[in-house]
Design an enzyme around this catalytic site. Structure first.
Site, PDB file in Angstrom:
ATOM      1  N   GLU A 277       0.826  -1.214   0.000  1.00 52.13           N
ATOM      2  CA  GLU A 277       0.000   0.000   0.000  1.00 52.13           C
ATOM      3  C   GLU A 277       0.860   1.264   0.000  1.00 52.13           C
ATOM      4  O   GLU A 277       0.601   2.218   0.734  1.00 52.13           O
ATOM      5  CB  GLU A 277      -0.966  -0.019   1.193  1.00 52.13           C
TER       6      GLU A 277
ATOM      7  N   GLU B  91      -6.613  -7.902  -0.615  1.00 49.26           N
ATOM      8  CA  GLU B  91      -7.069  -7.822   0.781  1.00 49.26           C
ATOM      9  C   GLU B  91      -8.575  -7.595   0.778  1.00 49.26           C
ATOM     10  O   GLU B  91      -9.028  -6.447   0.775  1.00 49.26           O
ATOM     11  CB  GLU B  91      -6.376  -6.686   1.542  1.00 49.26           C
TER      12      GLU B  91
END
Length: 662
Positions: free
Chosen positions: A185, A265
């Site tokens: 991320e 995710e």
């Protein structure tokens, strides 16, 4: 071949070469941009995966948890590798016992699970500092997750230790690791440093080879996807069941117009913060979102499928307008509970998976056995010897078990907890300046003048990181807190001893604030006059307890509990069995629990939502005393006891089944 003419041999070799080029070799895992899918050994492939954090699961439970994930219908597991778990000090590596990542990966292969590896160097995972070692902050001006030469040098040293352990386990080399994430991320981080990503990409290629599939993960915001990836890294997204699936994957298509759709995710729940309600996500919502993605042909990893136990894991924190520490339990409302129990949510997910691929033959393994050992009364008596030398006394399953109690004021045992003695400094030093990563540091000075009328002891805003327990002449005065109370009124005499015990509640694990220094970041003042001449004690509490203290020491008895930081210790015996259990802390304020030297984490029932700590059966002994140590920071109840249950508590609500037996 010896009789074959050169032209014929050349023709044979050419045909063989063409065949090799046309048919991918066995052991290949590749992107197919033409058909928007992965190809495994040349055939189209879609994975359905779940995350498991080996660093949060006791090693004796690895097989049970992985087998339950396999029987859920998963084809792969996603695995984080926390850097700070394996390199606690620069150049000091630990891959033994619970930290044996190679053994864990070999077990996944034995059970027939593929692996999507996430080695960082930054992983988030609500883990302290996102997995980055706190010792990076020994250089105060270091810029984390960037092209800062000091940071890159540390990263390179770590990757040169870790990735050679990984390379033989890649799918291309006969292993089961099909893809490897680079960073995590990164688009959500302020730096947007493409030079840093290029450096990582080069390092991963050099150490893992050119064939392994490398990818990145970012949110479904296009600007973050563009900052978080590079050519040569396949960009994937993450989002939860509340998102519009088509729009989220549309964001991936902005940076990857062709190739497989991947949600790296998919959030099956959410984490808990101290002081907030227990997070939960409905099984119906999770199952519906999963089915929507699978109908699109997407690859999905469920984050987190297994709710891990807190063993040895320092929980992190978030910063969302204020500091938000994560609870000890990484409960996450996960499909597999903290104790490894299949939930309604797991079976709902399994049902969805069965619509798209066959499930393994056989039943789901059952929940692990639990035992409500009952109420353990704490009595202040003479010391009880620790260890297994005492003869076994099998307890009955009655609701009350006795516990011999010893008591020690933390301030009375500084010679044990800080054997090297204090550091002298004109002004307070941070944890990082004295090379203390976790736990507690005691700051001590003296009142410079008489305070016959109450004076204000105060800290600058945001300089108490994270909680400071204040004692004057060993009497507890109250608590200073980051983003909370920063002043107390005190009285005393010149020369009186002022102690402030600073607690690290977890370094921030996500966002721009991960350079999260701990301790007193600014000086304390009395009525705006700065205090000076500090003695600073870095406390090695974990080390002392692992070495047998205080059960090997003679501690004093006390006629009453007292406010402020103190240790309460004793022993109890199980009734001939060691099963998983949960400890409740009726009337206790805030502190930490160790059983048999194992740090089971932080309790804080008044703040909540977590009300119990999970005790895995592997921590307990049969036939000899189990040593309990409690560090209570604010004040124990007048008649302290612990309550062992067979289910966890959140939001101060006990299940009906247990409540009926109290």
């Amino acid at each position: 071949p010896a009789k074959m003419g050169l032209p014929a041999l050349a023709l044979l070799l050419a045909v063989g070469l063409l065949h090799t080029q046309a048919s991918p070799p066995a052991g290949s895992f590749q992107l197919d941009y033409e058909n928007d899918c992965f190809r495994k050994d040349g055939a189209p492939f879609r994975y359905i995966s779940g995350s498991i954090h080996y660093a949060r699961v006791p090693r004796p439970a690895w097989r049970d948890r992985l087998l339950k994930m396999y029987m859920s219908g998963l084809s792969a597991v996603q695995v984080y590798v926390p850097w700070n778990y394996h390199e606690p000090l620069p150049g000091v590596y630990d891959f033994a016992g619970d930290r044996d990542v190679e053994a864990f990966l070999d077990l996944t292969a034995e059970l027939g699970l593929l692996v999507i590896l996430r080695p960082g160097p930054y992983i988030c995972a609500e883990w302290e500092m996102g997995g980055l070692p706190a010792w990076l902050l020994w250089k105060p001006d270091i810029v984390l997750r960037s092209s800062d030469p000091a940071y890159l040098a540390a990263v390179d040293s770590w990757l040169h230790v870790l990735l050679p352990k990984i390379k033989p386990r890649l799918y291309q080399h006969g292993g089961n690791i099909i893809s490897v994430q680079v960073e995590n991320e990164y688009g959500s981080y302020y730096a947007c440093d493409y030079g840093y990503l290029r450096h990582l990409l080069g390092s991963f290629r050099v150490l893992l080879g050119s064939e392994v599939l490398l990818f990145t993960t970012d949110t479904s915001r296009v600007e973050e996807l563009r900052c978080g990836t590079l050519p040569g890294l396949y960009a994937t997204v993450d989002f939860g069941p509340g998102f519009n699936v088509t729009e989220a994957f549309g964001a991936q298509r902005q940076v990857e117009p062709k190739g497989p759709l991947v949600n790296s995710e998919y959030y099956t729940g959410w984490l808990d913060y101290w002081g907030e309600a227990h997070a939960s996500t409905s099984s119906v919502q999770v199952a519906r979102g999963l089915e929507d993605m699978l109908q699109l042909g997407a690859n999905v990893n469920m984050q987190v499928l297994l709710c891990p136990a807190p063993i040895a894991s320092p929980p992190g924190a978030d910063f969302k307008n204020q500091y938000k520490p994560v609870t000890t339990s990484y409960d996450y409302d996960a499909p597999l509970s903290e104790a490894g129990d299949p939930t309604e949510k797991l079976f709902a997910i399994r049902t969805v998976i069965s619509k798209f691929q066959p499930l393994p033959v056989g039943p789901m393994p059952p929940a692990t056995p639990k035992y409500a050992y009952g109420q353990v009364a704490l009595r202040k008596v003479s010391p009880f010897p620790g260890g297994c030398a005492a003869p076994a006394q099998h307890c009955s399953a009655a609701p009350r078990l006795s516990l011999s109690l010893q008591y020690a004021n933390l301030l009375d045992v500084l010679d044990v907890l800080c054997p090297s003695g204090p550091i002298q400094s004109q002004f307070p030093l941070t944890f990082e300046a004295i090379k203390q990563a976790h736990g507690f540091v005691l700051y001590r000075t003296q009142l410079p003048w008489d305070l016959l009328d109450p004076a204000t002891l105060s800290a600058p805003p945001h300089s108490v990181c994270d909680r400071g327990y204040v004692m004057l002449q060993q009497e507890y005065q109250g608590t200073l807190e980051r983003d909370g109370q920063t002043a107390l009124r005190v009285t005393g005499r010149a020369g009186d001893t002022l102690d402030v015990l600073l607690e690290n509640m977890g370094r921030i694990s996500f966002g721009a604030n991960i350079s999260d220094f701990k301790g007193l970041l600014g000086n304390l003042s009395l009525d705006s006059s700065p205090l000076s001449n500090w003695l600073i004690y870095p406390l090695a509490i974990d080390t002392a307890i692992k070495q047998g203290w205080p059960h090997t020491a003679l501690l004093k008895s006390s006629s009453r509990t007292r406010a402020g930081p103190a240790f309460y210790t004793g022993t109890f015996e199980t009734p001939g069995i060691t099963w998983d259990t949960f400890v409740k802390f009726p009337g206790w304020s805030k502190g930490q629990l160790w059983i048999n030297g194992c740090n089971l984490g932080r309790y804080w029932p008044g703040r909540g939502p977590q009300q119990t700590l999970f005790v895995p059966s592997s921590v307990l002994h049969v036939g000899c005393p189990n040593n309990i140590t409690v560090l209570e920071l604010e004040g124990a109840p007048p008649d302290p006891f612990l309550l062992f249950l067979d289910q966890p508590l959140f939001n101060r609500t006990l299940s009906r089944r247990i409540a009926a037996t109290e």
